[in-house]
Design a protein around this motif. Structure first.
Motif, PDB file in Angstrom:
ATOM      1  N   MET A  90      11.564 122.701  -1.148  1.00 41.01           N
ATOM      2  CA  MET A  90      10.751 122.304  -0.009  1.00 41.01           C
ATOM      3  C   MET A  90      11.186 123.117   1.216  1.00 41.01           C
ATOM      4  N   ASP A  91      10.218 123.597   1.976  1.00 36.35           N
ATOM      5  CA  ASP A  91      10.506 124.313   3.206  1.00 36.35           C
ATOM      6  C   ASP A  91      10.844 123.311   4.308  1.00 36.35           C
ATOM      7  N   ALA A  92      11.769 123.689   5.170  1.00 35.41           N
ATOM      8  CA  ALA A  92      12.140 122.835   6.289  1.00 35.41           C
ATOM      9  C   ALA A  92      11.050 122.899   7.354  1.00 35.41           C
ATOM     10  N   PRO A  93      10.755 121.770   8.000  1.00 34.68           N
ATOM     11  CA  PRO A  93       9.815 121.802   9.129  1.00 34.68           C
ATOM     12  C   PRO A  93      10.331 122.740  10.219  1.00 34.68           C
ATOM     13  N   ILE A  94       9.429 123.258  11.026  1.00 39.66           N
ATOM     14  CA  ILE A  94       9.805 124.182  12.104  1.00 39.66           C
ATOM     15  C   ILE A  94      10.892 123.556  12.965  1.00 39.66           C
ATOM     16  N   GLY A  95      11.944 124.322  13.235  1.00 38.85           N
ATOM     17  CA  GLY A  95      13.051 123.860  14.066  1.00 38.85           C
ATOM     18  C   GLY A  95      14.178 123.214  13.273  1.00 38.85           C
ATOM     19  N   TRP A  96      13.923 122.877  12.028  1.00 40.36           N
ATOM     20  CA  TRP A  96      14.922 122.270  11.155  1.00 40.36           C
ATOM     21  C   TRP A  96      15.416 123.325  10.193  1.00 40.36           C
ATOM     22  N   LYS A  97      16.628 123.134   9.675  1.00 42.29           N
ATOM     23  CA  LYS A  97      17.141 124.061   8.664  1.00 42.29           C
ATOM     24  C   LYS A  97      17.607 123.257   7.454  1.00 42.29           C
ATOM     25  N   LEU A  98      17.565 123.910   6.333  1.00 42.12           N
ATOM     26  CA  LEU A  98      18.090 123.313   5.119  1.00 42.12           C
ATOM     27  C   LEU A  98      19.608 123.451   5.152  1.00 42.12           C
ATOM     28  N   SER A  99      20.326 122.398   4.825  1.00 46.54           N
ATOM     29  CA  SER A  99      21.786 122.431   4.832  1.00 46.54           C
ATOM     30  C   SER A  99      22.301 123.475   3.844  1.00 46.54           C
ATOM     31  N   VAL A 100      23.541 123.864   4.002  1.00 43.48           N
ATOM     32  CA  VAL A 100      24.163 124.858   3.126  1.00 43.48           C
ATOM     33  C   VAL A 100      24.080 124.429   1.664  1.00 43.48           C
ATOM     34  N   ASP A 101      24.272 123.137   1.401  1.00 45.57           N
ATOM     35  CA  ASP A 101      24.214 122.652   0.024  1.00 45.57           C
ATOM     36  C   ASP A 101      22.782 122.428  -0.475  1.00 45.57           C
ATOM     37  N   GLY A 102      21.811 122.593   0.433  1.00 52.97           N
ATOM     38  CA  GLY A 102      20.409 122.446   0.054  1.00 52.97           C
ATOM     39  C   GLY A 102      19.941 121.021  -0.118  1.00 52.97           C
ATOM     40  N   ASN A 103      20.771 120.048   0.253  1.00 43.95           N
ATOM     41  CA  ASN A 103      20.454 118.639   0.021  1.00 43.95           C
ATOM     42  C   ASN A 103      19.994 117.871   1.252  1.00 43.95           C
ATOM     43  N   ALA A 104      19.839 118.554   2.395  1.00 41.14           N
ATOM     44  CA  ALA A 104      19.469 117.838   3.606  1.00 41.14           C
ATOM     45  C   ALA A 104      18.776 118.766   4.593  1.00 41.14           C
ATOM     46  N   LEU A 105      18.018 118.158   5.503  1.00 38.94           N
ATOM     47  CA  LEU A 105      17.457 118.853   6.648  1.00 38.94           C
ATOM     48  C   LEU A 105      18.371 118.576   7.828  1.00 38.94           C
ATOM     49  N   GLU A 106      18.626 119.589   8.652  1.00 33.79           N
ATOM     50  CA  GLU A 106      19.530 119.425   9.791  1.00 33.79           C
ATOM     51  C   GLU A 106      18.913 120.002  11.063  1.00 33.79           C
ATOM     52  N   ARG A 107      19.229 119.348  12.178  1.00 33.26           N
ATOM     53  CA  ARG A 107      18.789 119.837  13.480  1.00 33.26           C
ATOM     54  C   ARG A 107      19.610 119.163  14.571  1.00 33.26           C
ATOM     55  N   SER A 108      19.804 119.897  15.659  1.00 34.66           N
ATOM     56  CA  SER A 108      20.483 119.363  16.840  1.00 34.66           C
ATOM     57  C   SER A 108      19.516 119.360  18.015  1.00 34.66           C
ATOM     58  N   TYR A 109      19.671 118.369  18.871  1.00 31.87           N
ATOM     59  CA  TYR A 109      18.892 118.262  20.106  1.00 31.87           C
ATOM     60  C   TYR A 109      19.863 118.128  21.265  1.00 31.87           C
ATOM     61  N   ARG A 110      19.498 118.702  22.397  1.00 28.76           N
ATOM     62  CA  ARG A 110      20.298 118.566  23.620  1.00 28.76           C
ATOM     63  C   ARG A 110      19.431 117.960  24.713  1.00 28.76           C
ATOM     64  N   PHE A 111      20.066 117.117  25.529  1.00 33.37           N
ATOM     65  CA  PHE A 111      19.370 116.425  26.596  1.00 33.37           C
ATOM     66  C   PHE A 111      20.118 116.623  27.906  1.00 33.37           C
ATOM     67  N   LYS A 112      19.517 116.143  28.989  1.00 34.80           N
ATOM     68  CA  LYS A 112      20.112 116.298  30.311  1.00 34.80           C
ATOM     69  C   LYS A 112      21.473 115.611  30.395  1.00 34.80           C
ATOM     70  N   ASP A 113      21.581 114.433  29.790  1.00 33.77           N
ATOM     71  CA  ASP A 113      22.815 113.666  29.891  1.00 33.77           C
ATOM     72  C   ASP A 113      22.890 112.640  28.760  1.00 33.77           C
ATOM     73  N   PHE A 114      23.933 111.844  28.792  1.00 31.16           N
ATOM     74  CA  PHE A 114      24.157 110.830  27.762  1.00 31.16           C
ATOM     75  C   PHE A 114      23.020 109.814  27.718  1.00 31.16           C
ATOM     76  N   ALA A 115      22.555 109.376  28.883  1.00 34.58           N
ATOM     77  CA  ALA A 115      21.511 108.355  28.931  1.00 34.58           C
ATOM     78  C   ALA A 115      20.231 108.829  28.251  1.00 34.58           C
ATOM     79  N   GLU A 116      19.838 110.080  28.484  1.00 30.59           N
ATOM     80  CA  GLU A 116      18.634 110.610  27.831  1.00 30.59           C
ATOM     81  C   GLU A 116      18.829 110.717  26.320  1.00 30.59           C
TER      82      GLU A 116
END
Length: 83
Positions: free
Chosen positions: A1-27
């Motif tokens: 399965m291809d990962a959705p745009i912005g997501w990557k397939l994990s090294v082991d191929g068993n998961a989708l991974e992505r990081s998000y950043r926000f202005k601060d902790f509250a957001e």
């Protein structure tokens, strides 16, 4: 399965991974709250790690031993909730 745009397939191929950043902790925390409500509604819960303004996700279907269409749909929902 291809990962959705912005997501990557994990090294082991068993998961989708992505990081998000926000202005601060509250957001970042407000975003996680939106994701939690959605995850409960669809009964599919992500693995995540939150450090101050960053949230890292790992999506996998443990009962299927890897990535499924359900994970891709959750990834797309998370993207919408991040906007």
């Amino acid at each position: 399965m291809d990962a959705p745009i912005g997501w990557k397939l994990s090294v082991d191929g068993n998961a989708l991974e992505r990081s998000y950043r926000f202005k601060d902790f509250a957001e970042a925390f407000a975003f996680l709250t939106r994701v939690a409500k959605h995850a409960e509604a669809v009964d599919h819960h992500p693995e995540f790690r939150s450090v101050w303004n960053r949230v890292d996700f790992r999506l996998t279907s443990h009962d299927k031993g890897g990535v499924t269409e359900r994970d891709a749909k959750l990834a797309e929902a998370i993207d919408r909730l991040a906007r």
